[in-house]
Every structure is written in C-alpha cells, then in structure tokens.
Scaffold this active site. Structure first.
Site, mmCIF file in Angstrom:
data_model
loop_
_atom_site.group_PDB
_atom_site.id
_atom_site.type_symbol
_atom_site.label_atom_id
_atom_site.label_comp_id
_atom_site.label_asym_id
_atom_site.label_seq_id
_atom_site.Cartn_x
_atom_site.Cartn_y
_atom_site.Cartn_z
ATOM 1 N N HIS A 93 11.581 -20.308 -1.491
ATOM 2 C CA HIS A 93 11.695 -21.691 -1.957
ATOM 3 C C HIS A 93 11.763 -21.695 -3.485
ATOM 4 O O HIS A 93 10.991 -20.995 -4.135
ATOM 5 C CB HIS A 93 10.485 -22.497 -1.469
ATOM 6 C CG HIS A 93 10.559 -23.930 -1.877
ATOM 7 N ND1 HIS A 93 11.407 -24.834 -1.258
ATOM 8 C CD2 HIS A 93 9.934 -24.612 -2.873
ATOM 9 C CE1 HIS A 93 11.282 -26.014 -1.852
ATOM 10 N NE2 HIS A 93 10.401 -25.904 -2.826
ATOM 11 N N ARG A 107 18.026 -26.208 6.942
ATOM 12 C CA ARG A 107 17.635 -27.066 8.069
ATOM 13 C C ARG A 107 16.146 -26.885 8.348
ATOM 14 O O ARG A 107 15.622 -25.777 8.227
ATOM 15 C CB ARG A 107 18.417 -26.695 9.333
ATOM 16 C CG ARG A 107 19.909 -26.849 9.176
ATOM 17 C CD ARG A 107 20.606 -26.469 10.462
ATOM 18 N NE ARG A 107 20.296 -27.407 11.520
ATOM 19 C CZ ARG A 107 20.896 -28.578 11.673
ATOM 20 N NH1 ARG A 107 21.845 -28.947 10.834
ATOM 21 N NH2 ARG A 107 20.568 -29.376 12.661
HETATM 22 C C1 GAR Z 1 17.775 -20.526 -3.156
HETATM 23 O O1 GAR Z 1 17.500 -20.896 -4.476
HETATM 24 C C2 GAR Z 1 16.615 -20.847 -2.253
HETATM 25 O O2 GAR Z 1 15.381 -20.765 -2.911
HETATM 26 C C3 GAR Z 1 16.917 -22.266 -1.866
HETATM 27 O O3 GAR Z 1 18.293 -22.309 -1.674
HETATM 28 C C4 GAR Z 1 18.898 -21.372 -2.576
HETATM 29 C C5 GAR Z 1 19.891 -20.563 -1.787
HETATM 30 O O4 GAR Z 1 20.668 -19.755 -2.606
HETATM 31 N N1 GAR Z 1 16.223 -22.627 -0.668
HETATM 32 C C6 GAR Z 1 15.727 -23.821 -0.456
HETATM 33 O O5 GAR Z 1 15.816 -24.741 -1.254
HETATM 34 C C7 GAR Z 1 15.009 -23.957 0.872
HETATM 35 N N2 GAR Z 1 14.251 -25.185 0.893
HETATM 36 P P1 GAR Z 1 21.598 -18.628 -2.009
HETATM 37 O O6 GAR Z 1 22.384 -19.255 -0.865
HETATM 38 O O7 GAR Z 1 22.488 -18.263 -3.147
HETATM 39 O O8 GAR Z 1 20.737 -17.504 -1.568
#
Ligand code: GAR
Length: 197
Positions: free
Chosen positions: A104, A86
C-alpha cells in the site's frame, strides 16, 4: 494479482530471476484486460497469465471464487497483490487466510484506501512511504510486515510523491518476500515478529 502498470510485479520477477527473491511466480491474474501487468507477465515468461473479467460474474464473491480456483489449480501458496485495486471478499480472505500479501502506498494505518499517496499529500504529512502487510478482512488493515519511509517535499504533486513511494516499493516488496520465504515470521497479537536465522 495486479490491476495496473505492474511495476511491482516487474521488480519481483526481476529479483527472482537474479536470485534475490526465491519465489516462483506460477500465475498472474488481472481483473483488467488492458493492464500492462499482463504483458509484463507474458514478456517475463510467467507460466500462466489470466485476465478474469469481473463482468462475467454475478457478484464479488463469485468472481473471487473463480480467481481462487485458478490460484489453487496453479498450486500457489502465496498470493501477492501488486497494485490490485479490487476489495477482496471475506470468503476469499478466509479461504487463503494468512497467505495474502499487499503493498500500500502509505504508512498504514494512515491513509488506507484507493489513493494513499494523494490522501497523504492533501493531509499535509511531511513523511509518507509504503507498507507491506498481510491481508485480513479489514481494508488495508492486516498485520504489518515491513514499511519504508520517504519525505514529502513542498513542491510535490500527487504523482511526484507516488513516484517516490514507488521507488521505495520496488526495493521493499521483493526484499520482504525474500524474508518471508527465507527467514519466516510469526505473529504475536498484531505484531509480525521475524524469525532469526
Ligand atoms: C502501487 O503504488 C501500490 O502501492 C498501489 O498501486 C500501485 C501499483 O503500481 N496499490 C494500492 O493503492 C492498493 N490499495 P504498479 O502497478 O506499478 O505495481
């Protein structure tokens, strides 16, 4: 704060337990009731695990205010976004200025937004990676704390590239949190300068 699988949360909790990351995770908040991150947090014994439902609030600012109140009550200093999907309100970012960290799945400032891995693949870059950064009012735009690079292979799909990026995240995020707490840093302009210890 996490919205999804929670693999970054899991490695941070594991690193802390192993003595490699001196953080005490007081509270995990998810905006999604079904986020596996919530179960991970419970399994790992996090003191307070909350689902806060955005639908219970009139707007983003009041939802964020409720999250912020829980964070303050838990006595947290740092807010670690680990797959939190979010966009934070300006009020929340100002309330916790300089204390919110995000990861990110791309080499910022390239490919900000919701699908860093897919956008990098579709653009055709030959390397990508992940970025740990401080959060400010600009989406994925705050000062960069650390980055790690991975190759983009010819037969990559969005998912295979994201999986490779996530492996890099799982080393970079706990290690960056450790450096933040143990070494500290200061900011010159946009540059994060790590303190020498
Ligand atoms: C991760 O790859 C993180 O970099 C990305 O969501 C994934 C969560 O993985 N975040 C974004 O894209 C934020 N804009 P996880 O729930 O297994 O930690």
């Amino acid at each position: 704060m996490a919205s999804g699988r929670g693999s970054n949360l899991k490695v941070i909790l594991a690193a802390a337990k192993a003595g490699n990351c001196p953080v005490d995770t007081r509270l995990v908040i998810s905006d999604k009731a079904t986020a596996p991150a919530l179960q991970t947090a419970r399994d790992e014994g996090v003191a307070q695990v909350l689902h806060i439902n955005p639908k219970d609030y009139a707007d983003r600012a009041s939802f964020d205010a409720a999250c912020g109140d829980a964070i303050e009550q838990a006595g947290c200093h740092w807010i670690v976004l680990a797959g939190y999907m979010r966009i934070l309100s300006a009020e929340f970012v100002q309330r916790f200025a300089g204390r919110i960290i995000n990861i990110h799945p791309a080499l910022l400032p390239a490919f900000p937004g919701a699908d860093g891995a897919g956008d990098a693949l579709n653009y055709g870059v030959k390397v990508s990676g992940c970025t740990v950064h401080l959060v400010d009012e600009v989406l994925d735009g705050g000062p960069i704390l650390a980055q790690a690079v991975v190759p983009v292979l010819d037969d990559d799909t969005r998912d295979s590239l994201h999986a490779r990026i996530q492996s890099a995240e799982h080393t970079l995020y706990p290690e960056t949190l450790r450096r933040m707490v143990e070494d500290g840093f200061h900011i010159e302009g946009r540059r994060v300068i790590w303190n020498q210890v």
